[in-house]
Scaffold this active site. Sequence first.
Site, PDB file in Angstrom:
ATOM      1  CE  LYS A  13      13.547   4.501  -1.826  1.00  0.00           C
ATOM      2  NZ  LYS A  13      14.553   3.492  -2.187  1.00  0.00           N
ATOM      3  NE  ARG A  87       9.981   0.810  -5.827  1.00  0.00           N
ATOM      4  CZ  ARG A  87      10.094   0.743  -4.504  1.00  0.00           C
ATOM      5  NH1 ARG A  87       9.272   1.393  -3.725  1.00  0.00           N
ATOM      6  NH2 ARG A  87      11.039   0.022  -3.974  1.00  0.00           N
ATOM      7  NE  ARG A 126      17.331  -2.947   3.544  1.00  0.00           N
ATOM      8  CZ  ARG A 126      16.697  -2.088   2.762  1.00  0.00           C
ATOM      9  NH1 ARG A 126      16.984  -0.807   2.817  1.00  0.00           N
ATOM     10  NH2 ARG A 126      15.786  -2.518   1.917  1.00  0.00           N
ATOM     11  NE  ARG A 160      12.535  -4.706   2.665  1.00  0.00           N
ATOM     12  CZ  ARG A 160      12.416  -3.646   1.881  1.00  0.00           C
ATOM     13  NH1 ARG A 160      12.486  -2.442   2.403  1.00  0.00           N
ATOM     14  NH2 ARG A 160      12.228  -3.782   0.589  1.00  0.00           N
ATOM     15  NE  ARG A 171      14.242  -4.709  -3.125  1.00  0.00           N
ATOM     16  CZ  ARG A 171      14.864  -4.831  -1.953  1.00  0.00           C
ATOM     17  NH1 ARG A 171      15.503  -5.944  -1.652  1.00  0.00           N
ATOM     18  NH2 ARG A 171      14.830  -3.853  -1.087  1.00  0.00           N
TER      19      ARG A 171
HETATM   20  P1  AMP Z   1      10.418  -0.804  -0.563  1.00  0.00           P
HETATM   21  O1  AMP Z   1      10.182  -1.066   0.887  1.00  0.00           O
HETATM   22  O2  AMP Z   1      10.122   0.605  -0.957  1.00  0.00           O
HETATM   23  O3  AMP Z   1      11.785  -1.256  -1.002  1.00  0.00           O
HETATM   24  O4  AMP Z   1       9.372  -1.707  -1.381  1.00  0.00           O
HETATM   25  C1  AMP Z   1       9.360  -3.108  -1.254  1.00  0.00           C
HETATM   26  C2  AMP Z   1       8.601  -3.721  -2.420  1.00  0.00           C
HETATM   27  O5  AMP Z   1       7.239  -3.270  -2.418  1.00  0.00           O
HETATM   28  C3  AMP Z   1       9.122  -3.364  -3.808  1.00  0.00           C
HETATM   29  O6  AMP Z   1      10.209  -4.194  -4.225  1.00  0.00           O
HETATM   30  C4  AMP Z   1       7.866  -3.584  -4.654  1.00  0.00           C
HETATM   31  O7  AMP Z   1       7.610  -4.965  -4.842  1.00  0.00           O
HETATM   32  C5  AMP Z   1       6.763  -3.044  -3.734  1.00  0.00           C
HETATM   33  N1  AMP Z   1       6.567  -1.586  -3.922  1.00  0.00           N
HETATM   34  C6  AMP Z   1       6.766  -0.610  -2.983  1.00  0.00           C
HETATM   35  N2  AMP Z   1       6.464   0.602  -3.477  1.00  0.00           N
HETATM   36  C7  AMP Z   1       6.061   0.405  -4.750  1.00  0.00           C
HETATM   37  C8  AMP Z   1       5.637   1.276  -5.799  1.00  0.00           C
HETATM   38  N3  AMP Z   1       5.570   2.613  -5.619  1.00  0.00           N
HETATM   39  N4  AMP Z   1       5.297   0.724  -6.991  1.00  0.00           N
HETATM   40  C9  AMP Z   1       5.345  -0.612  -7.188  1.00  0.00           C
HETATM   41  N5  AMP Z   1       5.753  -1.494  -6.252  1.00  0.00           N
HETATM   42  C10 AMP Z   1       6.112  -0.998  -5.036  1.00  0.00           C
END
Ligand code: AMP
Length: 214
Positions: A13, A87, A126, A160, A171
């Site tokens: 994404k 989400r 990554r 990360r 996740r």
């Molecule tokens: P991402 O970079 O999108 O993979 O997000 C990393 C982490 O941030 C996720 O595993 C969640 O802990 C938190 N997070 C990001 N976006 C959301 C969301 N829309 N709702 C809840 N937690 C989020």
Amino acid sequence: MNIILLGPPGAGKGTQARRLVQERNMIQLSTGDMLRAARTSGTDMGNRVAAIMDAGELVTDEIVIDLIEEQLAANSDGGFIFDGFPRTLAQADALGELLDKCSRSLDAVIEMAVDDDALVTRITARSTCANCGEGFNDISKPIPEDGKCTVCGSTEFIRRADDNEESLRVRLLEYYKKTSPLIGYYYAKGKLRSVDGLDSMDGVAAAIKSALSE
Ligand code: AMP
């Protein structure tokens, strides 16, 4: 045009959102990036969410909805790419209301479909340029031999904290329990388009382009 990129962690994404920003001048709203920025700057909220994020769980709907609301208010022009948001069904409902409030609407939801085995391999390989955010992958797009980012020349790269197998399993479980129902939700609203997220980066970009012109 306002779109959502929907898919499990590692579906690509962020990579595709960056391309859309470059090619179409859209604004990427990544709640993951916003939360990581809050952690780095040490805000109260950032400190509260750190352990939840590292464990791979979702932070509360209220926190991410507030972040998106602030960004919608701060950017009056341009189309939005929602990356990693919504989400949950509650977040999807809230996004609909927020868009209504600023007289905008959602044009399309792009589902990036990938199989789970590929995700584990992709995620554990990554890394990102610490300076410009360009993504690299040990297998499909390695950091060049001279150790310099192909976009900005920086030599610093980060992985990360939550890109490890244990956190990835949580996740993925969160994705299937709470996020995947959004596929049916947006299908029913007539907004869903699916692309094969396992294709090459260029192939996925072309599929998204054609989905957006439908
Ligand atoms: P991402 O970079 O999108 O993979 O997000 C990393 C982490 O941030 C996720 O595993 C969640 O802990 C938190 N997070 C990001 N976006 C959301 C969301 N829309 N709702 C809840 N937690 C989020």
